[in-house]
Enzyme design. Structure first.
Site, mmCIF file in Angstrom:
data_model
loop_
_atom_site.group_PDB
_atom_site.id
_atom_site.type_symbol
_atom_site.label_atom_id
_atom_site.label_comp_id
_atom_site.label_asym_id
_atom_site.label_seq_id
_atom_site.Cartn_x
_atom_site.Cartn_y
_atom_site.Cartn_z
ATOM 1 N N GLY A 169 -13.164 -3.857 -0.165
ATOM 2 C CA GLY A 169 -14.377 -3.191 -0.025
ATOM 3 C C GLY A 169 -14.687 -2.025 -0.884
ATOM 4 O O GLY A 169 -15.758 -2.047 -1.426
ATOM 5 N N GLY A 216 -11.886 -8.066 -3.137
ATOM 6 C CA GLY A 216 -12.041 -9.251 -2.417
ATOM 7 C C GLY A 216 -10.971 -10.160 -2.569
ATOM 8 O O GLY A 216 -9.868 -9.922 -2.781
ATOM 9 N N ARG A 273 0.764 -1.226 0.031
ATOM 10 C CA ARG A 273 -0.106 -0.009 0.066
ATOM 11 C C ARG A 273 0.845 1.381 -0.119
ATOM 12 O O ARG A 273 0.414 2.148 -0.409
ATOM 13 C CB ARG A 273 -0.834 0.140 1.251
ATOM 14 C CG ARG A 273 -2.120 -0.867 0.914
ATOM 15 C CD ARG A 273 -3.076 -1.013 2.027
ATOM 16 N NE ARG A 273 -4.248 -1.686 1.757
ATOM 17 C CZ ARG A 273 -4.925 -2.106 2.637
ATOM 18 N NH1 ARG A 273 -5.153 -1.893 3.821
ATOM 19 N NH2 ARG A 273 -6.151 -2.856 2.074
ATOM 20 N N LYS A 323 -20.668 -16.688 -1.084
ATOM 21 C CA LYS A 323 -22.098 -16.711 -0.992
ATOM 22 C C LYS A 323 -22.647 -16.028 -2.142
ATOM 23 O O LYS A 323 -22.192 -14.664 -2.521
ATOM 24 C CB LYS A 323 -22.452 -16.250 0.192
ATOM 25 C CG LYS A 323 -22.464 -16.935 1.444
ATOM 26 C CD LYS A 323 -22.801 -16.157 2.630
ATOM 27 C CE LYS A 323 -22.710 -17.216 3.952
ATOM 28 N NZ LYS A 323 -22.761 -16.544 5.229
HETATM 29 P P1 AMP Z 1 -15.658 -14.128 -1.296
HETATM 30 O O1 AMP Z 1 -15.010 -13.325 0.150
HETATM 31 O O2 AMP Z 1 -17.082 -13.918 -1.005
HETATM 32 O O3 AMP Z 1 -15.049 -13.662 -2.198
HETATM 33 O O4 AMP Z 1 -15.368 -15.507 -0.884
HETATM 34 C C1 AMP Z 1 -14.037 -16.220 -0.822
HETATM 35 C C2 AMP Z 1 -14.076 -17.307 -0.142
HETATM 36 O O5 AMP Z 1 -15.001 -18.251 -0.722
HETATM 37 C C3 AMP Z 1 -12.517 -17.832 -0.106
HETATM 38 O O6 AMP Z 1 -12.357 -17.890 1.132
HETATM 39 C C4 AMP Z 1 -12.835 -19.234 -0.616
HETATM 40 O O7 AMP Z 1 -12.338 -20.254 0.299
HETATM 41 C C5 AMP Z 1 -14.415 -19.423 -0.371
HETATM 42 N N1 AMP Z 1 -15.140 -20.524 -1.277
HETATM 43 C C6 AMP Z 1 -15.082 -20.503 -2.913
HETATM 44 N N2 AMP Z 1 -15.349 -21.555 -3.283
HETATM 45 C C7 AMP Z 1 -16.034 -22.443 -2.297
HETATM 46 C C8 AMP Z 1 -16.718 -23.634 -1.998
HETATM 47 N N3 AMP Z 1 -17.272 -24.250 -3.071
HETATM 48 N N4 AMP Z 1 -17.228 -24.051 -0.944
HETATM 49 C C9 AMP Z 1 -16.967 -23.242 0.193
HETATM 50 N N5 AMP Z 1 -16.134 -21.851 0.321
HETATM 51 C C10 AMP Z 1 -15.817 -21.484 -0.969
#
Ligand code: AMP
Length: 395
Positions: free
Chosen positions: A376, A353, A35, A197
Site C-alpha cells: 500500500g 501490490g 519483514r 482494475k
Molecule cells: P492488483 O491488486 O490490482 O494488482 O490486481 C492483481 C490481480 O489481478 C491478481 O489477483 C490477478 O489474478 C488479477 N488479474 C490479472 N489479470 C487478470 C485478468 N485478465 N482477468 C482477471 N483478473 C486478472
C-alpha cells in the site's frame, strides 16, 4: 534526508518503528520472517555503534488486547533473525515499558507489545505519541509498510523528536529506489502496469506519465482500453464506466510522447478456472463466453522487446491471473524480461501490490534491482502522494 548513517548511536537508546506485521500460522508461529529480515540492517548498525534498540510495531488489527495479536509470538523468530536474545515487555507505554527501557544495556534489543492494542495509535493521538516517545533518545522510522498511515507511532511521535529523528536503512532504500525510477532515471524508462482494475491504478498511471517513455498496460485492466477502442472482449473483466477515462489516458500519453503497449493477443478461457478450456485469441476478437486471463505469445514477445531496450523499469501488477498456473505465462515472461534487462544493467523496481507476490512465487526476487516491502505504501508513493511517515521525518 537524515538516515541512521548520519548518527552515532553509542550509548543511545534508539526507538525504532519497525514493521513486524508478519504472518503467523494457527500455532502462532511466524511463517515468513521477510519483514524482520528487512529491519535487520538498521538494528545491526545501531548495535554495532554501541547503542540499544527498542522495537515498536503493530501486528494485525486487534480490536481489544487479543492474545493472538501479541508480539510475544514474534520474539523467537526475531531472536533467530537478529542473532541476539530479543527481550520482550508486555506493554508499549507506561511504567513497565519505561522500566524495561531504563534497564536496557548497549547491544540489547527490546521488543514492545503491539502498539495497536491502544486505539490511540490509529487515531494518531498526540498524548499517546508523547508516552511512546519516552522510550528512546532517538526515533528511527524503518516501517515502510506503515509509512502511508498518519498513526501515533509512525508520524505523530516525531513532534517529540524535533532534532533526533531519522530514516532507518530500509525506509531510506525504498525512497532511494523510487527516486532512481521516477526521479533522475536513465532513459528509456518503462512502466509495466497490470492488475485487475483500471480504477485502482489510474492515479499511478497519471503520475508516472510525465516520467516514462513506454507504458505497458496488462492484466484485467487492459480490456477496458480495448473495449473503449471498439474491440470485442467477450466476457473479460471490464469497467464500462472507465472507458472514457481509458481513452483520455491514451490521448494524454500521446501528447506526452509516451508509447503505450497494450496486449495484442490473450489466452482466452471458457471459465475462470484452472480446468478451463483455452485458446489464443486476438485481444479485440474474443468470442462471447470466453474471457482473457493472460497475455498471449505475441504480446509477450512485444513486451519483451520493449523491456530489453529499457534502462529503467517499474513493475506494478501482474499481466494475467498468475495465481493459476494455466494463466501465469505472461507474468513469468514479464518477470524474465525484467530480470534479463537488469542483468544487462537496467535498474528495476518491483512494487505496490501483487507483482511482489509474483516475483517471489517465480523466484525472481534476486534478479531484479529492488523489490519493495510495502504494498500500500509503495502504491501511494507511485501515485505521487507524500507519505505521512516520510514527511514527518523530513519536516
Ligand atoms: P492488483 O491488486 O490490482 O494488482 O490486481 C492483481 C490481480 O489481478 C491478481 O489477483 C490477478 O489474478 C488479477 N488479474 C490479472 N489479470 C487478470 C485478468 N485478465 N482477468 C482477471 N483478473 C486478472
Amino acid at each position: 534526508m537524515k538516515t541512521i548513517q548520519d548518527i552515532n548511536f553509542k550509548d543511545k537508546k534508539a526507538l525504532i518503528r519497525v514493521d513486524f506485521n508478519v504472518p503467523l500460522n494457527n500455532e502462532l508461529v511466524v511463517t515468513d520472517a521477510t519483514r524482520i529480515e528487512a529491519a535487520k540492517p538498521t538494528i545491526v548498525k545501531i548495535m554495532q555503534d554501541g547503542g540499544s534498540c527498542v522495537l515498536l510495531s503493530h501486528l494485525g488489527r486487534p480490536k481489544n488486547k487479543e492474545l493472538e495479536f501479541s508480539l510475544q509470538h514474534i520474539v523467537e523468530a526475531a531472536s533467530t533473525v537478529l542473532g541476539v536474545h530479543v527481550l520482550f515487555v508486555p506493554d508499549c507505554v507506561g511504567d513497565i515499558a519505561e522500566t524495561a527501557v531504563a534497564n536496557l544495556k548497549p547491544g540489547e534489543v527490546l521488543l514492545l507489545e503491539n502498539v495497536r492494542y491502544y486505539k490511540e495509535e490509529t487515531a494518531g493521538d498526540s498524548g499517546f505519541a508523547k508516552k511512546l516517545s519516552k522510550l528512546g533518545d532517538i526515533y528511527v522510522n524503518d516501517a515502510f509498510g506503515s509509512a502511508h498511515r498518519a498513526h501515533a507511532s509512525t508520524a505523530i511521535i516525531t513532534e517529540n523528536f524535533p532534532e533526533n529523528k531519522c530514516f532507518g536503512a530500509l525506509l531510506a532504500s525504498e525512497i532511494k529506489s523510487l527516486e532512481k525510477v521516477l526521479g533522475d532515471s536513465k532513459k528509456p524508462v518503462t512502466a509495466v502496469i497490470g492488475g485487475a482494475k483500471v480504477s485502482s491504478k489510474i492515479t499511478v498511471i497519471e503520475n508516472v506519465l510525465d516520467k516514462i517513455d513506454h507504458l505497458i498496460i496488462g492484466g484485467g485492466m487492459a480490456f477496458t482500453f480495448i473495449k473503449a477502442q471498439g474491440g470485442n472482449i467477450g466476457d473479460s473483466l471490464v469497467e464500462d464506466d472507465k472507458q472514457t477515462l481509458a481513452l483520455q489516458i491514451l490521448k494524454k500519453a500521446k501528447e506526452k510522447g509516451v508509447e503505450i503497449h497494450l496486449p495484442v493477443d490473450v489466452i482466452a478461457a471458457d471459465q475462470f478456472s484452472e480446468k478451463a478450456n483455452t485458446q489464443i485469441s486476438p485481444i479485440n476478437q474474443i468470442p462471447e463466453g470466453w474471457m482473457g486471463l493472460d497475455s498471449g505469445p505475441q504480446s509477450n514477445s512485444n513486451f519483451t522487446d520493449v523491456l530489453s531496450k529499457s534502462k529503467t523499469i517499474l513493475w506494478n501488477g501482474p499481466v494475467g491471473v498468475f495465481e493459476m498456473e494455466l494463466f501465469s505465462g505472461g507474468t513469468i515472461s514479464i518477470g524474465n524480461a525484467i530480470a534479463n534487462a537488469t542483468q544487462k544493467g537496467a535498474f528495476s523496481l518491483v512494487g505496490g501490490g501483487d507483482s511482489v507476490a509474483a516475483v517471489k512465487q517465480f523466484n525472481l526476487s534476486e534478479k531484479v534491482s529492488y523489490v519493495s516491502t510495502g504494498g500500500g505504501a509503495m502504491l501511494e508513493m507511485l501515485e505521487g502522494k507524500t507519505l505521512p511517515g516520510i514527511q514527518a521525518i523530513l519536516d
